[in-house]
Design a protein around this motif. Structure first.
Motif, PDB file in Angstrom:
ATOM      1  N   ARG A   1      12.568  -7.171   4.062  1.00 30.13           N
ATOM      2  CA  ARG A   1      12.909  -5.801   4.474  1.00 30.13           C
ATOM      3  C   ARG A   1      14.166  -5.782   5.331  1.00 30.13           C
ATOM      4  NH1 ARG A   1       7.284  -3.191   6.691  1.00 30.13           N
ATOM      5  NH2 ARG A   1       6.304  -2.831   4.681  1.00 30.13           N
TER       6      ARG A   1
ATOM      7  N   GLY B   1      -7.818   0.965  11.851  1.00 26.50           N
ATOM      8  CA  GLY B   1      -7.831   2.426  11.790  1.00 26.50           C
ATOM      9  C   GLY B   1      -8.564   2.910  10.548  1.00 26.50           C
TER      10      GLY B   1
ATOM     11  N   ARG C   1      13.023   4.066  11.139  1.00 26.14           N
ATOM     12  CA  ARG C   1      13.659   2.977  10.371  1.00 26.14           C
ATOM     13  C   ARG C   1      14.377   3.555   9.162  1.00 26.14           C
ATOM     14  NH1 ARG C   1       8.916  -1.171  10.154  1.00 26.14           N
ATOM     15  NH2 ARG C   1       8.314  -0.025   8.324  1.00 26.14           N
TER      16      ARG C   1
ATOM     17  N   ASP D   1      -3.460   1.153   9.183  1.00 33.44           N
ATOM     18  CA  ASP D   1      -3.800  -0.262   9.376  1.00 33.44           C
ATOM     19  C   ASP D   1      -5.312  -0.475   9.204  1.00 33.44           C
ATOM     20  OD1 ASP D   1      -4.971   0.279  11.913  1.00 33.44           O
ATOM     21  OD2 ASP D   1      -4.282  -1.662  12.637  1.00 33.44           O
TER      22      ASP D   1
ATOM     23  N   LYS E   1       0.820  -1.226   0.000  1.00 32.68           N
ATOM     24  CA  LYS E   1       0.000   0.000   0.000  1.00 32.68           C
ATOM     25  C   LYS E   1       0.848   1.268   0.000  1.00 32.68           C
ATOM     26  CE  LYS E   1      -1.116   0.080   4.989  1.00 32.68           C
ATOM     27  NZ  LYS E   1      -0.198  -0.971   5.429  1.00 32.68           N
TER      28      LYS E   1
ATOM     29  N   VAL F   1      -0.987  -0.691  17.371  1.00 30.71           N
ATOM     30  CA  VAL F   1      -0.929  -1.585  16.203  1.00 30.71           C
ATOM     31  C   VAL F   1      -0.124  -2.843  16.536  1.00 30.71           C
ATOM     32  CG1 VAL F   1      -0.140  -1.813  13.811  1.00 30.71           C
ATOM     33  CG2 VAL F   1      -1.296   0.273  14.522  1.00 30.71           C
TER      34      VAL F   1
ATOM     35  N   ARG G   1       6.913   4.205  17.452  1.00 32.36           N
ATOM     36  CA  ARG G   1       7.976   3.263  17.079  1.00 32.36           C
ATOM     37  C   ARG G   1       9.255   4.003  16.708  1.00 32.36           C
ATOM     38  NH1 ARG G   1       9.322   3.293  11.863  1.00 32.36           N
ATOM     39  NH2 ARG G   1       7.874   2.738  10.190  1.00 32.36           N
TER      40      ARG G   1
ATOM     41  N   SER H   1       1.117  10.257  10.101  1.00 27.18           N
ATOM     42  CA  SER H   1       0.650   9.739  11.391  1.00 27.18           C
ATOM     43  C   SER H   1       1.673  10.006  12.480  1.00 27.18           C
ATOM     44  CB  SER H   1       0.460   8.225  11.301  1.00 27.18           C
ATOM     45  OG  SER H   1      -0.519   7.893  10.359  1.00 27.18           O
TER      46      SER H   1
ATOM     47  N   ASP I   1      -2.240   6.009   4.695  1.00 28.52           N
ATOM     48  CA  ASP I   1      -1.637   4.675   4.681  1.00 28.52           C
ATOM     49  C   ASP I   1      -1.728   4.207   6.124  1.00 28.52           C
ATOM     50  OD1 ASP I   1       0.175   2.589   5.073  1.00 28.52           O
ATOM     51  OD2 ASP I   1       1.700   3.431   3.768  1.00 28.52           O
TER      52      ASP I   1
HETATM   53  P1  5GP Z   1       4.994   0.555   9.862  1.00 30.27           P
HETATM   54  O1  5GP Z   1       5.578   0.364  11.235  1.00 30.27           O
HETATM   55  O2  5GP Z   1       5.303  -0.604   8.953  1.00 30.27           O
HETATM   56  O3  5GP Z   1       5.318   1.902   9.267  1.00 30.27           O
HETATM   57  O4  5GP Z   1       3.417   0.571  10.030  1.00 30.27           O
HETATM   58  C1  5GP Z   1       2.770  -0.448  10.702  1.00 30.27           C
HETATM   59  C2  5GP Z   1       1.297  -0.383  10.430  1.00 30.27           C
HETATM   60  O5  5GP Z   1       0.717   0.754  11.078  1.00 30.27           O
HETATM   61  C3  5GP Z   1       0.976  -0.235   8.936  1.00 30.27           C
HETATM   62  O6  5GP Z   1      -0.093  -1.110   8.632  1.00 30.27           O
HETATM   63  C4  5GP Z   1       0.580   1.210   8.837  1.00 30.27           C
HETATM   64  O7  5GP Z   1      -0.278   1.430   7.749  1.00 30.27           O
HETATM   65  C5  5GP Z   1      -0.136   1.410  10.158  1.00 30.27           C
HETATM   66  N1  5GP Z   1      -0.331   2.815  10.510  1.00 30.27           N
HETATM   67  C6  5GP Z   1       0.432   3.868  10.135  1.00 30.27           C
HETATM   68  N2  5GP Z   1      -0.090   5.004  10.591  1.00 30.27           N
HETATM   69  C7  5GP Z   1      -1.229   4.678  11.258  1.00 30.27           C
HETATM   70  C8  5GP Z   1      -2.228   5.449  11.941  1.00 30.27           C
HETATM   71  O8  5GP Z   1      -2.195   6.677  12.038  1.00 30.27           O
HETATM   72  N3  5GP Z   1      -3.228   4.756  12.508  1.00 30.27           N
HETATM   73  C9  5GP Z   1      -3.324   3.414  12.435  1.00 30.27           C
HETATM   74  N4  5GP Z   1      -4.382   2.839  12.992  1.00 30.27           N
HETATM   75  N5  5GP Z   1      -2.419   2.656  11.783  1.00 30.27           N
HETATM   76  C10 5GP Z   1      -1.368   3.286  11.209  1.00 30.27           C
END
Ligand code: 5GP
Length: 189
Positions: free
Chosen positions: A138, A106, A43, A103, A17, A75, A40, A36, A101
């Motif tokens: 990754r 959300g 990276r 989850d 995505k 998450v 975490r 967002s 983008d």
């Molecule tokens: P990553 O750690 O791989 O960047 O993201 C982990 C997951 O958290 C991904 O599925 C991403 O789309 C989701 N994510 C990113 N921002 C948000 C947010 O603001 N709210 C929610 N609920 N999920 C999010």
């Protein structure tokens, strides 16, 4: 403030995505990415204020208490992600539409909140096996973190029918072209 539209891309991590969202941002100047907030760690090449607002857990929970989030999720165990109301307002005030983008949980929460103003798209990977390969490839996560991501991805694959549209990402070029059509049609509707 004039309210714009919301384009929500949700999928298990590794479904592609993020690549599709980046493609759309290059195609539609009226779209802005919703940055967002997350607790975490940064990276690779990621930047604060571009990919995410990287904040402490303490700051995140304080903002939760102040109702600053339109949605947020733990998450992964101990790791929070959320959409700040101020982020959506920032983009709408600039006269643009918001693309997310986010989850699966959300994404569905935003869709329930914004209803007809939102298009919720579920990106479907070819299979769980392909997803696992992509996530492992990754090389940025520990074995424990990967196992957690796999388990979550497996659960999320069952949510597709709750979205407005399912976009199959079996071939990236085809998926990007289909995404362009879906978003283009929605923005003029
Ligand atoms: P990553 O750690 O791989 O960047 O993201 C982990 C997951 O958290 C991904 O599925 C991403 O789309 C989701 N994510 C990113 N921002 C948000 C947010 O603001 N709210 C929610 N609920 N999920 C999010």
């Amino acid at each position: 403030m004039k309210q714009g539209k919301l384009i929500i891309f949700s999928a298990p991590s590794g479904a592609g995505k993020t690549t599709i969202v980046k493609h759309l941002l290059g195609k539609f100047p009226s779209l802005s990415f919703s940055i967002s907030a997350t607790t975490r760690e940064l990276r690779g090449q990621e930047q604060h204020g571009k990919d995410y607002y990287f904040i402490s857990k303490e700051d995140f929970l304080h903002r939760v208490a102040l109702h600053e989030f339109v949605e947020f999720e733990e998450v992964y165990n101990g790791t929070f992600y959320g959409t700040l109301r101020s982020e959506i307002e920032r983009i709408w005030n600039a006269g643009r539409h918001v693309i997310f983008d986010i989850d699966v949980e959300g994404g569905l929460r935003l869709k329930r909140k914004y209803e007809q103003d939102a298009l919720a798209i579920f990106v479907q990977p070819p299979s769980l096996e392909v997803l696992k390969e992509r996530l492992s490839g990754r090389g940025t996560d520990s074995a424990e973190k990967l196992a957690e991501r796999f388990a979550k991805a497996e659960k999320e694959l069952g949510y597709a029918d709750k979205f407005d549209v399912t976009l199959k990402n079996y071939d990236l070029e085809t998926a990007c072209a289909e995404a362009e059509k879906l978003v283009g049609d929605f923005l003029v509707s």
